[in-house]
Design a protein around this motif. Structure first.
Motif: not given
Length: 358
Positions: A216-221, A233-238, A261-268, A282-287
């Motif tokens: 049930g995750f949106h783009l687990p990274n 620990y899981l980073a759920e990017a979306a 965490i207010g930003t798009i997390p990638d690896n841990i 990734h602090p600015i997702g659209w870029k």
């Protein structure tokens, strides 16, 4: 009347999804402030280092050359004690497959605790690499020799390994792995992303087959494990979330908390001494999405200070507008030095002059 009701409902759902997507990609954010923890050196100018893991003594292993339908990638090492020297690792015993090491992605290592006691071989270390051949994902397994040569051992396949991202080993040929998205085809993958479909999951591979242990995750990274091996620990990017799960006796997962965490997390990456989480993000997702139209994605590294496996404080260690470091995916810290990896651009080593105490 019913037609009007349906149209209003559909419009409401579409508009709600638009607002959610707008917030996820940080549509109103154009720039970030540059933050450096100390002097930084570019050690790789292009090719990236999508994932990085520290194997001890200042040696970092990294996967490079991530990119679907591109040439085979390479595994490299960085010696932080030898002038941040970058080494392309030689491989032995490799299979003669055209898709071998295609688009290397997440990596993890596992050190055999039984070697060196009853075994002739001492300190046996295994490396697991997620790769993306055209038809299905593979896990390539290597033994890391003392000479930093990689000896190919086997390829792990499973019908559930469709579009995977990262993994963390918990035993020999046993690991948790993130199922990133349902569709491998780019167009359907983008539809899945834009529609907010929560098809992502975590699988546990027991040495023979994979089974779903959380969903049930949106783009687990990225995925990693606490030093005491009790919490995943899981980073759920979306969702811009870090999630934590307790492992039970059957290796199933029970969620115990989640934190935006207010930003798009990638690896841990997990500090083995403090348990702190180091997040490439990734602090600015659209870029990040807009790279094909000339945008330069910025970099960001966060340190999540941990107390009893929960986040006590979030500290920004590094941030850059993309001119020095573009699209950060991972960061690993040891002995006052931090290495930052990216999707397919630069890799950096930075001196960390100060860290707040836990």
């Amino acid at each position: 009347m019913w037609y009007s009701f349906v149209m209003v409902a559909v419009f409401g759902l579409v508009f709600q999804q638009f607002l959610s997507y707008r917030d996820w990609v940080d549509w109103s954010t154009k720039d970030v402030m540059n933050v450096n923890p100390g002097a930084c050196e570019t050690i790789i100018k292009e090719g990236g280092s999508e994932d990085i893991t520290h194997i001890g003594n200042g040696i970092m292993l990294m996967s490079t050359g991530f990119g679907f339908l591109g040439p085979p990638g390479k595994m490299k090492a960085v010696d932080l004690n030898n002038g941040n020297k970058v080494i392309t690792l030689n491989m032995t015993n490799i299979p003669s497959r055209e898709d071998f090491l295609s688009s290397p992605h997440g990596i993890t290592t596992w050190r055999d605790p039984d070697t060196g006691i009853f075994s002739v071989c001492s300190d046996q270390l295994f490396l697991y690499v997620v790769t993306h051949p055209p038809s299905e994902d593979h896990i390539e397994v290597f033994e890391v020799l003392k000479s930093l040569t990689l000896r190919y051992v086997k390829t792990i396949k499973d019908p559930k390994f469709d579009f995977m991202n990262d993994l963390v080993a918990v035993g020999k040929d046993k690991f948790y792995i993130t199922y990133f998205a349902r569709f491998r085809d780019y167009n359907r993958y983008m539809m899945e992303t834009l529609m907010g479909m929560k098809n992502g999951a975590i699988f546990y591979y027991d040495g023979h087959k994979a089974r779903e242990v959380a969903s049930g995750f949106h783009l687990p990274n990225g995925i990693n494990i606490s030093p005491n091996k009790k919490v995943i620990y899981l980073a759920e990017a979306a969702a811009k979330k870090i999630r934590a799960f307790r492992r039970d006796s059957t290796n199933n997962l029970v969620e115990i908390w989640s934190n935006n965490i207010g930003t798009i997390p990638d690896n841990i990456d997990v500090d083995p001494d403090t348990g702190d989480l180091w997040i490439g993000s990734h602090p600015i997702g659209w870029k990040t999405i807009d790279t094909y139209f000339g945008s330069i994605p910025p970099c960001q590294v966060l340190r999540l200070k941990m107390h009893e496996n929960t986040i006590s404080e979030i500290e920004m260690i590094y941030q850059n507008d993309g001119t020095e470091c573009s699209s950060s995916t991972v960061a690993s810290y040891t002995a006052g030095k931090m290495i930052i990896g990216t999707v397919h651009a630069q890799s950096l080593v930075c001196d960390v002059g100060y860290l707040s105490k836990n």
